[in-house]
Design a protein around this motif. Sequence first.
Motif, PDB file in Angstrom:
ATOM      1  N   THR A 292      -3.585   3.500   1.289  1.00 28.91           N
ATOM      2  CA  THR A 292      -4.177   3.224  -0.180  1.00 28.91           C
ATOM      3  C   THR A 292      -3.705   1.926  -0.280  1.00 28.91           C
ATOM      4  N   ALA A 293      -4.685   0.953  -0.741  1.00 32.31           N
ATOM      5  CA  ALA A 293      -4.203  -0.397  -1.189  1.00 32.31           C
ATOM      6  C   ALA A 293      -3.604  -0.288  -2.756  1.00 32.31           C
ATOM      7  N   VAL A 294      -2.397  -0.868  -2.730  1.00 34.77           N
ATOM      8  CA  VAL A 294      -1.799  -0.648  -4.262  1.00 34.77           C
ATOM      9  C   VAL A 294      -1.438  -2.246  -4.651  1.00 34.77           C
ATOM     10  N   GLY A 295      -1.829  -2.597  -5.997  1.00 34.24           N
ATOM     11  CA  GLY A 295      -1.146  -3.783  -6.324  1.00 34.24           C
ATOM     12  C   GLY A 295      -2.006  -5.169  -5.867  1.00 34.24           C
TER      13      GLY A 295
ATOM     14  N   THR B 199       4.278   0.875   1.580  1.00 29.87           N
ATOM     15  CA  THR B 199       4.253  -0.284   2.628  1.00 29.87           C
ATOM     16  C   THR B 199       4.147  -1.598   2.121  1.00 29.87           C
ATOM     17  N   ALA B 200       4.642  -2.525   2.664  1.00 27.38           N
ATOM     18  CA  ALA B 200       4.550  -3.915   2.286  1.00 27.38           C
ATOM     19  C   ALA B 200       4.289  -4.530   3.430  1.00 27.38           C
ATOM     20  N   GLU B 201       4.131  -5.980   3.118  1.00 27.56           N
ATOM     21  CA  GLU B 201       3.985  -7.016   4.385  1.00 27.56           C
ATOM     22  C   GLU B 201       4.959  -6.778   5.635  1.00 27.56           C
ATOM     23  N   TYR B 202       4.372  -6.969   6.656  1.00 27.28           N
ATOM     24  CA  TYR B 202       5.102  -6.811   8.005  1.00 27.28           C
ATOM     25  C   TYR B 202       5.565  -5.556   8.330  1.00 27.28           C
ATOM     26  N   ASP B 203       5.334  -4.382   7.537  1.00 18.79           N
ATOM     27  CA  ASP B 203       5.671  -2.918   7.959  1.00 18.79           C
ATOM     28  C   ASP B 203       4.680  -2.689   9.076  1.00 18.79           C
ATOM     29  N   VAL B 204       5.240  -1.713   9.781  1.00 20.94           N
ATOM     30  CA  VAL B 204       4.521  -1.056  11.067  1.00 20.94           C
ATOM     31  C   VAL B 204       4.484   0.381  10.805  1.00 20.94           C
TER      32      VAL B 204
ATOM     33  N   GLY C  68       0.642  -1.152  -0.001  1.00 23.10           N
ATOM     34  CA  GLY C  68       0.037  -0.099   0.021  1.00 23.10           C
ATOM     35  C   GLY C  68       0.769   1.265  -0.048  1.00 23.10           C
ATOM     36  N   GLN C  69       0.220   2.347   0.262  1.00 24.99           N
ATOM     37  CA  GLN C  69       0.696   3.712   0.285  1.00 24.99           C
ATOM     38  C   GLN C  69       0.176   4.613   1.361  1.00 24.99           C
ATOM     39  N   VAL C  70       0.954   5.022   2.159  1.00 22.42           N
ATOM     40  CA  VAL C  70       0.765   5.762   3.262  1.00 22.42           C
ATOM     41  C   VAL C  70       0.715   7.228   2.958  1.00 22.42           C
TER      42      VAL C  70
END
Length: 77
Positions: A56-59, A38-43, A27-29
């Motif tokens: 925002t969800a991306v891809g 952002t990617a999996e496991y990001d905080v 996603g995108q913050v």
Amino acid sequence: MPDGSRTAVILPIAGEDLFLYFVKGGGQVTAGALDEATAEYDVLIATPDASPATITAVGGELTFLSFYLPPFVPAAV
């Protein structure tokens, strides 16, 4: 969240901090001048005085968990 959808981050109230964990997808913050992928496991960590943010969800589908916890971010000196 479905791909391309957008949601506002609900900031914590006084006496709380936010710990938002990205479980699945990318996603995108966006918050003020901040625009980060952002990617999996990001905080994402936020305090009550943080700038309003949007995710925002991306891809593909994006899944995250939000935890509103007692304050854990050290106060600025």
